[in-house]
Design a protein around this motif. Structure first.
Motif, PDB file in Angstrom:
ATOM      1  N   PHE A 233       0.839  -1.200   0.000  1.00 26.82           N
ATOM      2  CA  PHE A 233       0.000   0.000   0.000  1.00 26.82           C
ATOM      3  C   PHE A 233       0.874   1.249   0.000  1.00 26.82           C
ATOM      4  O   PHE A 233       1.710   1.439   0.887  1.00 26.82           O
ATOM      5  CB  PHE A 233      -0.934   0.011   1.205  1.00 26.82           C
ATOM      6  N   PHE A 235       1.238   4.677   0.877  1.00 29.65           N
ATOM      7  CA  PHE A 235       0.628   5.674   1.757  1.00 29.65           C
ATOM      8  C   PHE A 235       0.770   7.083   1.203  1.00 29.65           C
ATOM      9  O   PHE A 235      -0.150   7.903   1.313  1.00 29.65           O
ATOM     10  CB  PHE A 235       1.247   5.587   3.152  1.00 29.65           C
ATOM     11  N   TYR A 238      -1.751   7.637  -1.502  1.00 28.92           N
ATOM     12  CA  TYR A 238      -3.071   7.777  -0.883  1.00 28.92           C
ATOM     13  C   TYR A 238      -3.271   9.182  -0.327  1.00 28.92           C
ATOM     14  O   TYR A 238      -4.279   9.851  -0.605  1.00 28.92           O
ATOM     15  CB  TYR A 238      -3.213   6.731   0.213  1.00 28.92           C
ATOM     16  N   ASP A 241      -3.152  11.754  -3.410  1.00 34.16           N
ATOM     17  CA  ASP A 241      -4.201  11.637  -4.423  1.00 34.16           C
ATOM     18  C   ASP A 241      -5.610  11.732  -3.839  1.00 34.16           C
ATOM     19  O   ASP A 241      -6.495  12.339  -4.436  1.00 34.16           O
ATOM     20  CB  ASP A 241      -4.070  10.314  -5.184  1.00 34.16           C
ATOM     21  N   ALA A 242      -5.817  11.124  -2.681  1.00 32.97           N
ATOM     22  CA  ALA A 242      -7.172  11.072  -2.116  1.00 32.97           C
ATOM     23  C   ALA A 242      -7.415  12.127  -1.053  1.00 32.97           C
ATOM     24  O   ALA A 242      -8.572  12.507  -0.823  1.00 32.97           O
ATOM     25  CB  ALA A 242      -7.424   9.682  -1.524  1.00 32.97           C
ATOM     26  N   GLN A 249      -0.075   9.815   8.219  1.00 29.84           N
ATOM     27  CA  GLN A 249      -0.141   8.367   8.391  1.00 29.84           C
ATOM     28  C   GLN A 249      -0.034   8.040   9.871  1.00 29.84           C
ATOM     29  O   GLN A 249       0.748   8.638  10.606  1.00 29.84           O
ATOM     30  CB  GLN A 249       0.995   7.672   7.633  1.00 29.84           C
ATOM     31  N   THR A 304     -12.758   8.319  -1.850  1.00 29.93           N
ATOM     32  CA  THR A 304     -11.548   8.071  -1.066  1.00 29.93           C
ATOM     33  C   THR A 304     -11.305   6.579  -0.906  1.00 29.93           C
ATOM     34  O   THR A 304     -10.180   6.090  -1.107  1.00 29.93           O
ATOM     35  CB  THR A 304     -11.660   8.738   0.320  1.00 29.93           C
ATOM     36  N   ARG A 305     -12.332   5.847  -0.577  1.00 28.04           N
ATOM     37  CA  ARG A 305     -12.191   4.399  -0.376  1.00 28.04           C
ATOM     38  C   ARG A 305     -11.941   3.689  -1.702  1.00 28.04           C
ATOM     39  O   ARG A 305     -11.207   2.699  -1.754  1.00 28.04           O
ATOM     40  CB  ARG A 305     -13.430   3.849   0.339  1.00 28.04           C
ATOM     41  N   THR A 307     -10.230   4.976  -4.137  1.00 25.66           N
ATOM     42  CA  THR A 307      -8.811   5.235  -4.427  1.00 25.66           C
ATOM     43  C   THR A 307      -7.914   4.271  -3.675  1.00 25.66           C
ATOM     44  O   THR A 307      -6.925   3.763  -4.221  1.00 25.66           O
ATOM     45  CB  THR A 307      -8.459   6.688  -4.069  1.00 25.66           C
ATOM     46  N   ILE A 308      -8.234   4.004  -2.418  1.00 24.35           N
ATOM     47  CA  ILE A 308      -7.460   3.050  -1.612  1.00 24.35           C
ATOM     48  C   ILE A 308      -7.442   1.689  -2.295  1.00 24.35           C
ATOM     49  O   ILE A 308      -6.389   1.049  -2.430  1.00 24.35           O
ATOM     50  CB  ILE A 308      -8.046   2.953  -0.199  1.00 24.35           C
ATOM     51  N   ILE A 311      -5.231   1.664  -5.430  1.00 27.83           N
ATOM     52  CA  ILE A 311      -3.798   1.640  -5.132  1.00 27.83           C
ATOM     53  C   ILE A 311      -3.337   0.207  -4.888  1.00 27.83           C
ATOM     54  O   ILE A 311      -2.310  -0.250  -5.422  1.00 27.83           O
ATOM     55  CB  ILE A 311      -3.483   2.539  -3.921  1.00 27.83           C
ATOM     56  N   GLY A 420      -4.702   3.507   8.277  1.00 25.02           N
ATOM     57  CA  GLY A 420      -4.615   4.529   7.255  1.00 25.02           C
ATOM     58  C   GLY A 420      -4.001   5.836   7.703  1.00 25.02           C
ATOM     59  O   GLY A 420      -2.954   5.866   8.364  1.00 25.02           O
TER      60      GLY A 420
END
Length: 454
Positions: A233, A235, A238, A241-242, A249, A304-305, A307-308, A311, A420
Protein backbone atom coordinates in the motif's frame (compact mmCIF):
# COMPACT_ATOMS: atom_id res chain seq x y z
CA UNK A 1 -28.10 6.64 41.01
CA UNK A 2 -29.00 8.49 44.19
CA UNK A 3 -26.55 6.33 46.12
CA UNK A 4 -23.59 6.46 43.75
CA UNK A 5 -23.55 10.22 43.08
CA UNK A 6 -23.00 12.53 46.05
CA UNK A 7 -21.97 16.16 46.30
CA UNK A 8 -20.53 18.58 48.82
CA UNK A 9 -21.59 22.19 48.24
CA UNK A 10 -19.12 23.56 50.77
CA UNK A 11 -16.18 21.77 49.18
CA UNK A 12 -17.45 22.30 45.64
CA UNK A 13 -17.10 18.62 44.76
CA UNK A 14 -19.16 15.85 43.19
CA UNK A 15 -18.24 12.23 43.93
CA UNK A 16 -19.32 9.45 41.57
CA UNK A 17 -18.75 5.86 42.60
CA UNK A 18 -18.03 3.64 39.59
CA UNK A 19 -18.50 -0.12 39.59
CA UNK A 20 -15.03 -0.52 38.03
CA UNK A 21 -12.11 1.82 37.30
CA UNK A 22 -12.69 3.62 34.01
CA UNK A 23 -9.83 5.54 32.46
CA UNK A 24 -11.99 7.48 29.92
CA UNK A 25 -14.34 8.76 32.64
CA UNK A 26 -13.40 12.45 32.40
CA UNK A 27 -13.31 12.31 28.59
CA UNK A 28 -16.80 10.82 28.69
CA UNK A 29 -18.15 13.55 30.96
CA UNK A 30 -16.57 16.25 28.80
CA UNK A 31 -18.75 15.33 25.83
CA UNK A 32 -22.20 16.85 25.20
CA UNK A 33 -23.99 14.03 27.05
CA UNK A 34 -22.21 15.16 30.21
CA UNK A 35 -23.67 18.68 30.02
CA UNK A 36 -24.99 20.08 33.30
CA UNK A 37 -28.51 21.49 33.66
CA UNK A 38 -30.23 22.99 36.66
CA UNK A 39 -32.51 20.21 37.89
CA UNK A 40 -35.28 22.43 39.28
CA UNK A 41 -35.44 24.40 36.02
CA UNK A 42 -35.48 21.21 33.94
CA UNK A 43 -38.29 19.65 35.99
CA UNK A 44 -40.30 22.87 35.88
CA UNK A 45 -40.09 22.74 32.11
CA UNK A 46 -41.29 19.15 31.78
CA UNK A 47 -38.14 17.04 32.12
CA UNK A 48 -37.87 13.88 34.26
CA UNK A 49 -37.92 14.59 38.00
CA UNK A 50 -35.77 11.59 38.93
CA UNK A 51 -38.65 9.38 40.10
CA UNK A 52 -37.63 5.77 39.40
CA UNK A 53 -41.30 4.90 38.83
CA UNK A 54 -41.61 7.16 35.78
CA UNK A 55 -38.27 6.91 33.98
CA UNK A 56 -39.80 4.93 31.11
CA UNK A 57 -41.94 7.93 30.19
CA UNK A 58 -38.82 9.97 29.47
CA UNK A 59 -36.67 7.34 27.78
CA UNK A 60 -35.72 7.71 24.12
CA UNK A 61 -37.10 11.21 23.59
CA UNK A 62 -36.07 12.93 20.37
CA UNK A 63 -35.12 16.55 19.76
CA UNK A 64 -38.64 17.04 18.42
CA UNK A 65 -40.41 15.59 21.47
CA UNK A 66 -38.03 16.77 24.21
CA UNK A 67 -39.56 19.51 26.41
CA UNK A 68 -36.09 21.10 26.49
CA UNK A 69 -35.50 20.97 22.73
CA UNK A 70 -36.12 24.66 22.11
CA UNK A 71 -35.10 26.26 25.39
CA UNK A 72 -31.70 26.68 27.05
CA UNK A 73 -30.30 26.84 30.57
CA UNK A 74 -26.70 25.96 31.37
CA UNK A 75 -23.48 26.99 33.08
CA UNK A 76 -21.52 28.24 30.08
CA UNK A 77 -19.65 31.42 29.31
CA UNK A 78 -22.37 32.58 26.93
CA UNK A 79 -26.16 32.74 27.03
CA UNK A 80 -28.56 32.29 24.14
CA UNK A 81 -29.95 35.65 23.06
CA UNK A 82 -31.89 34.56 19.99
CA UNK A 83 -32.18 31.61 17.63
CA UNK A 84 -33.64 31.42 14.14
CA UNK A 85 -33.32 27.73 13.18
CA UNK A 86 -31.32 27.24 10.01
CA UNK A 87 -30.38 30.92 9.82
CA UNK A 88 -28.81 32.48 12.87
CA UNK A 89 -27.93 32.01 16.52
CA UNK A 90 -26.87 34.91 18.73
CA UNK A 91 -25.01 34.45 22.01
CA UNK A 92 -24.26 37.08 24.64
CA UNK A 93 -21.63 37.04 27.36
CA UNK A 94 -22.68 35.55 30.69
CA UNK A 95 -21.59 38.22 33.16
CA UNK A 96 -22.10 35.79 36.06
CA UNK A 97 -19.96 32.97 34.67
CA UNK A 98 -18.28 30.98 37.40
CA UNK A 99 -14.70 30.76 36.09
CA UNK A 100 -12.12 32.99 37.76
CA UNK A 101 -8.87 31.49 36.50
CA UNK A 102 -7.84 30.88 32.87
CA UNK A 103 -7.79 27.27 31.67
CA UNK A 104 -4.31 27.75 30.17
CA UNK A 105 -1.56 30.33 30.04
CA UNK A 106 -2.34 33.19 27.70
CA UNK A 107 -6.10 32.59 27.68
CA UNK A 108 -8.64 34.90 29.34
CA UNK A 109 -10.46 33.78 32.48
CA UNK A 110 -13.68 35.51 31.43
CA UNK A 111 -15.17 35.95 27.95
CA UNK A 112 -13.57 38.88 26.17
CA UNK A 113 -16.21 39.18 23.42
CA UNK A 114 -19.66 40.44 24.42
CA UNK A 115 -21.66 39.07 21.50
CA UNK A 116 -21.20 36.09 19.16
CA UNK A 117 -23.28 35.72 15.99
CA UNK A 118 -23.38 32.37 14.20
CA UNK A 119 -24.85 32.54 10.71
CA UNK A 120 -25.94 29.61 8.60
CA UNK A 121 -24.57 30.44 5.14
CA UNK A 122 -24.57 27.38 2.91
CA UNK A 123 -23.16 29.00 -0.25
CA UNK A 124 -19.36 29.15 -0.30
CA UNK A 125 -19.22 32.21 -2.56
CA UNK A 126 -21.17 34.22 0.00
CA UNK A 127 -18.94 33.07 2.86
CA UNK A 128 -15.85 33.94 0.83
CA UNK A 129 -17.20 37.43 0.09
CA UNK A 130 -17.89 37.93 3.80
CA UNK A 131 -14.26 37.12 4.63
CA UNK A 132 -13.04 39.43 1.87
CA UNK A 133 -15.15 42.29 3.20
CA UNK A 134 -14.25 41.62 6.83
CA UNK A 135 -17.89 40.84 7.66
CA UNK A 136 -16.99 37.44 9.11
CA UNK A 137 -14.27 36.54 11.59
CA UNK A 138 -14.17 32.84 10.67
CA UNK A 139 -15.86 30.68 8.03
CA UNK A 140 -15.93 27.06 6.97
CA UNK A 141 -13.89 26.53 3.80
CA UNK A 142 -14.48 23.51 1.49
CA UNK A 143 -11.25 21.61 0.80
CA UNK A 144 -11.67 22.13 -2.94
CA UNK A 145 -11.81 25.92 -2.44
CA UNK A 146 -8.63 26.45 -0.45
CA UNK A 147 -6.74 27.74 -3.51
CA UNK A 148 -9.26 30.58 -3.68
CA UNK A 149 -8.79 31.76 -0.10
CA UNK A 150 -5.12 30.89 0.52
CA UNK A 151 -3.85 34.07 -1.22
CA UNK A 152 -5.60 36.03 1.56
CA UNK A 153 -3.51 34.31 4.26
CA UNK A 154 -0.73 36.42 5.75
CA UNK A 155 0.07 34.26 8.78
CA UNK A 156 0.51 30.49 8.54
CA UNK A 157 0.29 28.37 11.69
CA UNK A 158 1.36 24.71 11.38
CA UNK A 159 0.28 22.15 13.98
CA UNK A 160 3.12 20.58 15.95
CA UNK A 161 2.37 16.96 16.92
CA UNK A 162 5.08 17.01 19.58
CA UNK A 163 3.75 20.08 21.43
CA UNK A 164 0.05 19.79 20.45
CA UNK A 165 0.21 23.47 19.54
CA UNK A 166 0.76 25.68 16.49
CA UNK A 167 4.00 27.20 15.20
CA UNK A 168 3.09 30.48 13.45
CA UNK A 169 4.97 32.53 10.88
CA UNK A 170 3.95 35.87 9.39
CA UNK A 171 4.67 35.89 5.66
CA UNK A 172 2.79 38.96 4.41
CA UNK A 173 0.31 41.68 5.33
CA UNK A 174 -2.65 39.71 4.00
CA UNK A 175 -5.63 39.77 6.43
CA UNK A 176 -6.13 36.09 7.33
CA UNK A 177 -4.45 33.65 9.70
CA UNK A 178 -4.57 29.95 8.84
CA UNK A 179 -4.30 27.17 11.43
CA UNK A 180 -3.55 23.93 9.60
CA UNK A 181 -2.27 20.43 10.18
CA UNK A 182 -4.19 19.46 13.32
CA UNK A 183 -5.37 15.83 13.11
CA UNK A 184 -9.06 15.13 12.64
CA UNK A 185 -10.91 12.53 14.73
CA UNK A 186 -11.86 10.08 11.97
CA UNK A 187 -9.92 7.61 9.84
CA UNK A 188 -10.34 5.10 7.01
CA UNK A 189 -8.60 1.69 7.25
CA UNK A 190 -8.42 -1.53 5.22
CA UNK A 191 -9.75 -4.61 7.03
CA UNK A 192 -8.97 -8.27 6.37
CA UNK A 193 -11.45 -11.01 7.30
CA UNK A 194 -9.67 -13.91 8.97
CA UNK A 195 -12.44 -16.50 8.73
CA UNK A 196 -14.74 -15.70 5.83
CA UNK A 197 -18.38 -16.62 5.93
CA UNK A 198 -18.96 -18.69 2.79
CA UNK A 199 -22.23 -20.30 3.86
CA UNK A 200 -24.54 -20.52 0.86
CA UNK A 201 -21.72 -19.43 -1.43
CA UNK A 202 -19.63 -16.27 -1.42
CA UNK A 203 -19.17 -14.28 -4.65
CA UNK A 204 -16.23 -12.28 -3.27
CA UNK A 205 -13.75 -15.18 -2.97
CA UNK A 206 -13.73 -16.59 -6.51
CA UNK A 207 -13.32 -20.34 -6.48
CA UNK A 208 -12.95 -20.39 -2.70
CA UNK A 209 -9.63 -22.21 -3.03
CA UNK A 210 -5.98 -21.29 -3.36
CA UNK A 211 -5.83 -22.23 -7.03
CA UNK A 212 -5.08 -18.89 -8.68
CA UNK A 213 -8.76 -18.17 -9.23
CA UNK A 214 -9.85 -17.48 -5.66
CA UNK A 215 -8.88 -17.66 -1.99
CA UNK A 216 -9.79 -20.04 0.83
CA UNK A 217 -11.91 -18.70 3.74
CA UNK A 218 -8.86 -18.55 6.04
CA UNK A 219 -6.61 -16.80 3.50
CA UNK A 220 -5.79 -13.90 5.83
CA UNK A 221 -4.87 -16.14 8.74
CA UNK A 222 -1.39 -16.20 7.21
CA UNK A 223 0.50 -13.19 8.58
CA UNK A 224 2.66 -13.03 5.46
CA UNK A 225 -0.43 -12.18 3.40
CA UNK A 226 -1.42 -9.45 5.86
CA UNK A 227 2.07 -7.97 5.81
CA UNK A 228 2.17 -8.14 2.00
CA UNK A 229 -0.97 -6.03 1.81
CA UNK A 230 0.57 -3.49 4.19
CA UNK A 231 3.83 -3.25 2.25
CA UNK A 232 2.01 -3.04 -1.09
CA UNK A 233 0.00 0.00 0.00
CA UNK A 234 1.45 3.33 -1.14
CA UNK A 235 0.63 5.67 1.76
CA UNK A 236 2.12 8.73 0.05
CA UNK A 237 0.01 8.18 -3.07
CA UNK A 238 -3.07 7.78 -0.88
CA UNK A 239 -2.42 10.98 1.06
CA UNK A 240 -1.55 12.99 -2.05
CA UNK A 241 -4.20 11.64 -4.42
CA UNK A 242 -7.17 11.07 -2.12
CA UNK A 243 -6.52 13.51 0.73
CA UNK A 244 -5.04 16.49 -1.13
CA UNK A 245 -1.68 15.93 0.57
CA UNK A 246 -3.04 17.01 3.94
CA UNK A 247 -3.08 13.97 6.19
CA UNK A 248 -0.85 12.09 8.63
CA UNK A 249 -0.14 8.37 8.39
CA UNK A 250 -0.88 6.79 11.75
CA UNK A 251 0.93 4.29 13.91
CA UNK A 252 -1.45 1.64 15.20
CA UNK A 253 -5.15 1.94 16.02
CA UNK A 254 -4.95 5.29 17.87
CA UNK A 255 -4.86 8.76 16.33
CA UNK A 256 -2.29 11.55 16.84
CA UNK A 257 -2.59 13.80 19.87
CA UNK A 258 -4.09 11.10 22.07
CA UNK A 259 -2.84 9.53 25.31
CA UNK A 260 -0.44 6.75 24.35
CA UNK A 261 0.01 7.78 20.73
CA UNK A 262 3.67 7.80 19.73
CA UNK A 263 4.57 9.90 16.69
CA UNK A 264 7.64 7.68 16.33
CA UNK A 265 5.68 4.46 16.76
CA UNK A 266 5.90 1.50 14.35
CA UNK A 267 4.17 1.75 10.97
CA UNK A 268 4.43 0.00 7.63
CA UNK A 269 6.01 1.82 4.72
CA UNK A 270 5.40 1.28 1.03
CA UNK A 271 7.98 -1.28 -0.08
CA UNK A 272 7.33 -3.42 -3.16
CA UNK A 273 10.36 -5.62 -2.54
CA UNK A 274 9.14 -6.53 0.94
CA UNK A 275 5.66 -7.07 -0.44
CA UNK A 276 7.07 -9.60 -2.90
CA UNK A 277 9.10 -11.27 -0.13
CA UNK A 278 5.99 -11.71 2.00
CA UNK A 279 4.03 -13.12 -0.95
CA UNK A 280 6.81 -15.64 -1.55
CA UNK A 281 6.59 -16.78 2.08
CA UNK A 282 2.78 -16.90 2.26
CA UNK A 283 1.03 -20.23 2.45
CA UNK A 284 4.33 -22.13 2.17
CA UNK A 285 5.04 -20.63 -1.24
CA UNK A 286 1.69 -21.55 -2.78
CA UNK A 287 0.56 -17.94 -3.17
CA UNK A 288 3.68 -17.03 -5.13
CA UNK A 289 3.29 -20.09 -7.30
CA UNK A 290 -0.44 -19.93 -7.99
CA UNK A 291 -1.51 -16.35 -7.35
CA UNK A 292 -4.90 -15.37 -5.97
CA UNK A 293 -8.14 -13.64 -6.88
CA UNK A 294 -10.41 -11.76 -4.46
CA UNK A 295 -12.68 -8.75 -4.32
CA UNK A 296 -12.04 -5.53 -2.38
CA UNK A 297 -15.26 -3.81 -1.35
CA UNK A 298 -16.18 -0.23 -0.57
CA UNK A 299 -19.47 1.64 -0.33
CA UNK A 300 -20.74 3.17 -3.57
CA UNK A 301 -19.88 6.82 -4.07
CA UNK A 302 -16.99 6.98 -1.59
CA UNK A 303 -14.16 8.14 -3.84
CA UNK A 304 -11.55 8.07 -1.07
CA UNK A 305 -12.19 4.40 -0.38
CA UNK A 306 -12.25 3.64 -4.08
CA UNK A 307 -8.81 5.23 -4.43
CA UNK A 308 -7.46 3.05 -1.61
CA UNK A 309 -8.71 -0.08 -3.38
CA UNK A 310 -7.21 1.04 -6.70
CA UNK A 311 -3.80 1.64 -5.13
CA UNK A 312 -3.74 -1.92 -3.82
CA UNK A 313 -5.06 -3.34 -7.08
CA UNK A 314 -2.42 -1.60 -9.20
CA UNK A 315 0.51 -2.45 -6.95
CA UNK A 316 -0.28 -6.16 -6.70
CA UNK A 317 -0.79 -6.33 -10.47
CA UNK A 318 2.59 -4.66 -11.02
CA UNK A 319 4.29 -7.53 -9.17
CA UNK A 320 2.55 -10.18 -11.24
CA UNK A 321 -0.75 -10.34 -13.08
CA UNK A 322 -1.70 -13.48 -11.17
CA UNK A 323 -2.27 -11.39 -8.02
CA UNK A 324 -5.76 -10.17 -8.87
CA UNK A 325 -7.77 -7.73 -6.78
CA UNK A 326 -11.17 -6.93 -8.22
CA UNK A 327 -12.81 -3.77 -6.90
CA UNK A 328 -16.52 -3.85 -6.13
CA UNK A 329 -18.72 -0.91 -5.08
CA UNK A 330 -21.73 -1.95 -3.04
CA UNK A 331 -24.76 0.13 -2.02
CA UNK A 332 -24.37 1.11 1.62
CA UNK A 333 -27.06 -1.23 3.05
CA UNK A 334 -25.58 -4.19 1.15
CA UNK A 335 -22.01 -3.24 1.98
CA UNK A 336 -22.76 -2.91 5.69
CA UNK A 337 -24.71 -6.19 5.85
CA UNK A 338 -21.98 -8.13 4.03
CA UNK A 339 -19.25 -6.59 6.19
CA UNK A 340 -21.12 -7.33 9.41
CA UNK A 341 -21.63 -10.93 8.30
CA UNK A 342 -17.88 -11.37 7.64
CA UNK A 343 -18.39 -12.08 3.95
CA UNK A 344 -15.99 -9.48 2.52
CA UNK A 345 -12.34 -10.62 2.16
CA UNK A 346 -11.12 -7.01 2.18
CA UNK A 347 -13.28 -4.07 3.22
CA UNK A 348 -12.37 -0.39 3.16
CA UNK A 349 -14.17 1.35 5.99
CA UNK A 350 -13.84 4.12 8.56
CA UNK A 351 -14.43 5.23 12.12
CA UNK A 352 -15.21 8.56 13.77
CA UNK A 353 -14.68 8.72 17.49
CA UNK A 354 -17.49 8.95 20.02
CA UNK A 355 -15.24 10.35 22.72
CA UNK A 356 -11.64 11.53 22.64
CA UNK A 357 -9.93 8.70 24.44
CA UNK A 358 -7.66 5.86 23.24
CA UNK A 359 -10.19 3.28 24.42
CA UNK A 360 -12.66 4.55 21.83
CA UNK A 361 -10.15 3.51 19.16
CA UNK A 362 -8.54 0.41 20.69
CA UNK A 363 -11.86 -1.20 21.62
CA UNK A 364 -13.66 -1.11 18.25
CA UNK A 365 -10.55 -1.94 16.23
CA UNK A 366 -9.14 -4.74 18.37
CA UNK A 367 -12.02 -6.41 20.24
CA UNK A 368 -15.28 -4.69 19.25
CA UNK A 369 -16.95 -3.55 16.04
CA UNK A 370 -14.22 -4.28 13.50
CA UNK A 371 -12.64 -7.20 15.33
CA UNK A 372 -16.03 -8.90 15.17
CA UNK A 373 -16.49 -8.22 11.46
CA UNK A 374 -12.96 -9.46 10.76
CA UNK A 375 -13.64 -12.67 12.69
CA UNK A 376 -10.35 -12.47 14.57
CA UNK A 377 -9.14 -15.87 15.83
CA UNK A 378 -10.16 -16.46 19.45
CA UNK A 379 -6.57 -16.63 20.66
CA UNK A 380 -5.77 -13.30 19.04
CA UNK A 381 -8.98 -11.72 20.38
CA UNK A 382 -8.19 -12.96 23.90
CA UNK A 383 -4.72 -11.39 23.67
CA UNK A 384 -6.07 -8.03 22.53
CA UNK A 385 -8.92 -8.15 25.04
CA UNK A 386 -6.50 -8.49 27.95
CA UNK A 387 -4.46 -5.54 26.69
CA UNK A 388 -7.47 -3.30 25.98
CA UNK A 389 -9.11 -4.03 29.33
CA UNK A 390 -5.87 -3.25 31.15
CA UNK A 391 -5.67 0.07 29.32
CA UNK A 392 -9.23 1.16 30.05
CA UNK A 393 -9.01 0.18 33.74
CA UNK A 394 -5.87 2.26 34.37
CA UNK A 395 -6.60 5.80 35.63
CA UNK A 396 -3.02 7.11 35.72
CA UNK A 397 -2.46 8.78 32.34
CA UNK A 398 1.30 8.15 32.32
CA UNK A 399 0.72 4.44 32.91
CA UNK A 400 -2.09 4.39 30.36
CA UNK A 401 0.25 5.91 27.77
CA UNK A 402 2.73 3.07 28.17
CA UNK A 403 -0.02 0.46 27.94
CA UNK A 404 -1.34 1.90 24.69
CA UNK A 405 2.15 2.15 23.22
CA UNK A 406 2.41 -1.60 23.84
CA UNK A 407 -1.00 -2.14 22.22
CA UNK A 408 0.24 -0.24 19.16
CA UNK A 409 3.31 -2.48 18.91
CA UNK A 410 1.22 -5.66 19.17
CA UNK A 411 -1.19 -4.34 16.55
CA UNK A 412 1.77 -3.66 14.24
CA UNK A 413 3.33 -7.07 14.87
CA UNK A 414 0.10 -8.86 13.94
CA UNK A 415 -0.75 -6.60 10.96
CA UNK A 416 -4.46 -7.25 11.37
CA UNK A 417 -5.36 -4.32 9.08
CA UNK A 418 -3.86 -1.48 7.07
CA UNK A 419 -3.99 1.50 9.41
CA UNK A 420 -4.61 4.53 7.25
CA UNK A 421 -4.12 8.25 7.65
CA UNK A 422 -5.86 11.00 9.58
CA UNK A 423 -6.91 14.03 7.58
CA UNK A 424 -5.56 17.28 8.96
CA UNK A 425 -7.75 20.29 9.53
CA UNK A 426 -7.74 23.90 8.30
CA UNK A 427 -9.25 26.84 10.16
CA UNK A 428 -9.23 30.33 8.60
CA UNK A 429 -9.49 33.44 10.82
CA UNK A 430 -9.20 37.18 10.47
CA UNK A 431 -5.90 38.22 12.04
CA UNK A 432 -7.66 40.61 14.40
CA UNK A 433 -8.94 37.50 16.20
CA UNK A 434 -6.92 35.81 18.95
CA UNK A 435 -7.30 32.98 21.44
CA UNK A 436 -7.94 30.12 19.01
CA UNK A 437 -6.63 26.71 19.99
CA UNK A 438 -7.38 23.21 18.84
CA UNK A 439 -8.94 20.67 21.18
CA UNK A 440 -10.86 17.93 19.37
CA UNK A 441 -13.00 17.11 22.40
CA UNK A 442 -14.53 20.58 22.45
CA UNK A 443 -17.57 21.60 20.47
CA UNK A 444 -17.59 25.12 19.05
CA UNK A 445 -19.76 26.45 21.85
CA UNK A 446 -17.10 25.46 24.38
CA UNK A 447 -14.45 27.47 22.62
CA UNK A 448 -15.82 31.01 22.29
CA UNK A 449 -14.77 32.22 25.73
CA UNK A 450 -11.08 31.94 24.85
CA UNK A 451 -11.40 34.24 21.84
CA UNK A 452 -10.35 37.86 21.71
CA UNK A 453 -10.99 40.52 19.08
CA UNK A 454 -8.91 43.63 18.49
Amino acid sequence: MTNIITYDDAAGTVTIQLSTPWGPFLATLAQSWGSILDKDWAVENGAWDGDCATWQNFYGVTSETSPLGKIVNGTGAYKLDSWTPGEEKVLVRNAEWWRTEPTAEGLPAQPAIDRVVLKGVSEWGTRFAMMQAGDADNVSVPRDSITQIDPMVGEWCEYNLETAGFDCEVLSEQPLRLFKGAPDVSRTDVFFTFDLNVEGGNPYVGSGQLDGNGIPPDFFNDIHIRKAFNYCFDFDAYINDALAGEAVQVSGPLIPGMIGYDVNGPMYNFDMDKCAEELQAAWDGQVWEKGFRLQVAYNTGNVTRQTIAQILQNNFASIDGKFRLEIIALPWPTYLAEFRNSRLPVAVSGWIEDLHDPHNWAQPFLIGTYAGRQNLPQEMWDMFNALVMEGVAETDNAKRAELYKNITQVDYDNAIAIRGAVVTTRSYWQRWMGGYYYNPIYGWDSRYYTLTKQ
